[in-house]
Design a protein around this motif. Structure first.
Motif, PDB file in Angstrom:
ATOM      1  N   TRP A 125       0.846  -1.201   0.000  1.00  0.00           N
ATOM      2  CA  TRP A 125       0.000   0.000   0.000  1.00  0.00           C
ATOM      3  C   TRP A 125       0.877   1.244   0.000  1.00  0.00           C
ATOM      4  N   ARG A 126       1.920   1.231   0.821  1.00  0.00           N
ATOM      5  CA  ARG A 126       2.825   2.378   0.879  1.00  0.00           C
ATOM      6  C   ARG A 126       3.515   2.595  -0.461  1.00  0.00           C
ATOM      7  N   ALA A 127       4.016   1.517  -1.052  1.00  0.00           N
ATOM      8  CA  ALA A 127       4.732   1.640  -2.324  1.00  0.00           C
ATOM      9  C   ALA A 127       3.791   2.048  -3.449  1.00  0.00           C
ATOM     10  N   GLN A 128       2.606   1.465  -3.482  1.00  0.00           N
ATOM     11  CA  GLN A 128       1.669   1.746  -4.566  1.00  0.00           C
ATOM     12  C   GLN A 128       1.190   3.191  -4.543  1.00  0.00           C
ATOM     13  N   PHE A 129       0.896   3.704  -3.353  1.00  0.00           N
ATOM     14  CA  PHE A 129       0.322   5.038  -3.246  1.00  0.00           C
ATOM     15  C   PHE A 129       1.319   6.084  -2.759  1.00  0.00           C
ATOM     16  N   GLN A 130       2.578   5.689  -2.641  1.00  0.00           N
ATOM     17  CA  GLN A 130       3.644   6.594  -2.216  1.00  0.00           C
ATOM     18  C   GLN A 130       3.267   7.324  -0.923  1.00  0.00           C
ATOM     19  N   VAL A 131       2.838   6.538   0.051  1.00  0.00           N
ATOM     20  CA  VAL A 131       2.424   7.062   1.343  1.00  0.00           C
ATOM     21  C   VAL A 131       3.660   7.506   2.111  1.00  0.00           C
ATOM     22  N   ASP A 132       3.563   8.642   2.789  1.00  0.00           N
ATOM     23  CA  ASP A 132       4.711   9.135   3.548  1.00  0.00           C
ATOM     24  C   ASP A 132       5.016   8.204   4.715  1.00  0.00           C
ATOM     25  N   ARG A 133       6.245   8.283   5.185  1.00  0.00           N
ATOM     26  CA  ARG A 133       6.724   7.370   6.225  1.00  0.00           C
ATOM     27  C   ARG A 133       5.907   7.459   7.506  1.00  0.00           C
ATOM     28  N   GLN A 134       5.547   8.638   7.929  1.00  0.00           N
ATOM     29  CA  GLN A 134       4.806   8.791   9.182  1.00  0.00           C
ATOM     30  C   GLN A 134       3.424   8.137   9.092  1.00  0.00           C
ATOM     31  N   SER A 135       2.713   8.333   8.006  1.00  0.00           N
ATOM     32  CA  SER A 135       1.395   7.713   7.838  1.00  0.00           C
ATOM     33  C   SER A 135       1.514   6.198   7.767  1.00  0.00           C
TER      34      SER A 135
END
Length: 182
Positions: A125-135
Motif C-alpha cells: 500500500w505504501r509503495a503503490q500510493f507513495q504514502v509518507d513514512r509517518q502515515s
C-alpha cells in the motif's frame, strides 16, 4: 650481523621463488588454501594484457552497471501490477475471513503467516500510493499491534478489516483529488 641476516633472507626468498617457478607450488597450495589464494590482481590497464585490458575492464563495468539497472527495474512494479497483486491479496484475505467466520478450522501456526501477509499488504500500500513514512508507520503500528492470545482466526479477520480500511482510504483520496480538480 644485520647484513648477514638480510642477505640470508633474500637468498632464501629467491631460492623459494625459483623452486616454485620451476616445480610449481607445493601440494595443497592452490586456490582457497589460505589468504591471498588465486592469481594476483592488477589494476585495469596495468596488467600484462596491453591496451585490451583497459577495454575489458570497461566492458565488465558496463555489464555490472546494466545488471544493476535491470535488477532495479525488476524491483519496481507498475501501477497495474500493484493493482492486480493487491486485488488478489484482498480476495484471498476476504475468503479466509469468510471461512473463519463460517467456523472453518484455521490452524494456530497459520497466524504468523497471516500477520506477515498483512505486513506485506501494508508495505505494498505504501509503495503503490507513495504514502509518507509517518502515515505508513502509524498504520503499521495500528494494524500489526498484537492483542494477547490472538488466534489465526483473529489475524484473518484483522487482515480483511485492513483491506476494508484501505479501500475506504483509497475512496477518500479519490474524493479529495476530485474536489481539488474542481
Amino acid at each position: 650481523m644485520r647484513k648477514a641476516i638480510l642477505t640470508g633472507a633474500w637468498a632464501l626468498m629467491i631460492s623459494a621463488t625459483a623452486a616454485v617457478a620451476q616445480h610449481g607450488p607445493p601440494a595443497g597450495a592452490g586456490p582457497g588454501s589460505g589468504m591471498g589464494a588465486g592469481p594476483p590482481i592488477s589494476p585495469p590497464g596495468l596488467a600484462g594484457g596491453g591496451s585490451g585490458t583497459a577495454d575489458l575492464a570497461r566492458d565488465i563495468a558496463s555489464q555490472q552497471g546494466q545488471f544493476g539497472r535491470d535488477f532495479a527495474a525488476q524491483q519496481h512494479l507498475t501501477a497495474a501490477q500493484y493493482q492486480a497483486m493487491a486485488a488478489q491479496h484482498r480476495a484471498d484475505a476476504m475468503a479466509l475471513a469468510r471461512a473463519a467466520r463460517a467456523g472453518a478450522n484455521i490452524p494456530a501456526n497459520v497466524g504468523p503467516r497471516i500477520k506477515l501477509a498483512l505486513t506485506q499488504d501494508i508495505d505494498s500500500w505504501r509503495a503503490q500510493f507513495q504514502v509518507d513514512r509517518q502515515s505508513w508507520q502509524t498504520m503499521r503500528n495500528a494494524w500489526l499491534a498484537e492483542r494477547p492470545n490472538m488466534s489465526a482466526r483473529d489475524w484473518a479477520q484483522r487482515r480483511a478489516d485492513w483491506f476494508a480500511a484501505r479501500d475506504a482510504w483509497i475512496a477518500s483520496q479519490r474524493s479529495w483529488a476530485m474536489a481539488r480538480r474542481q
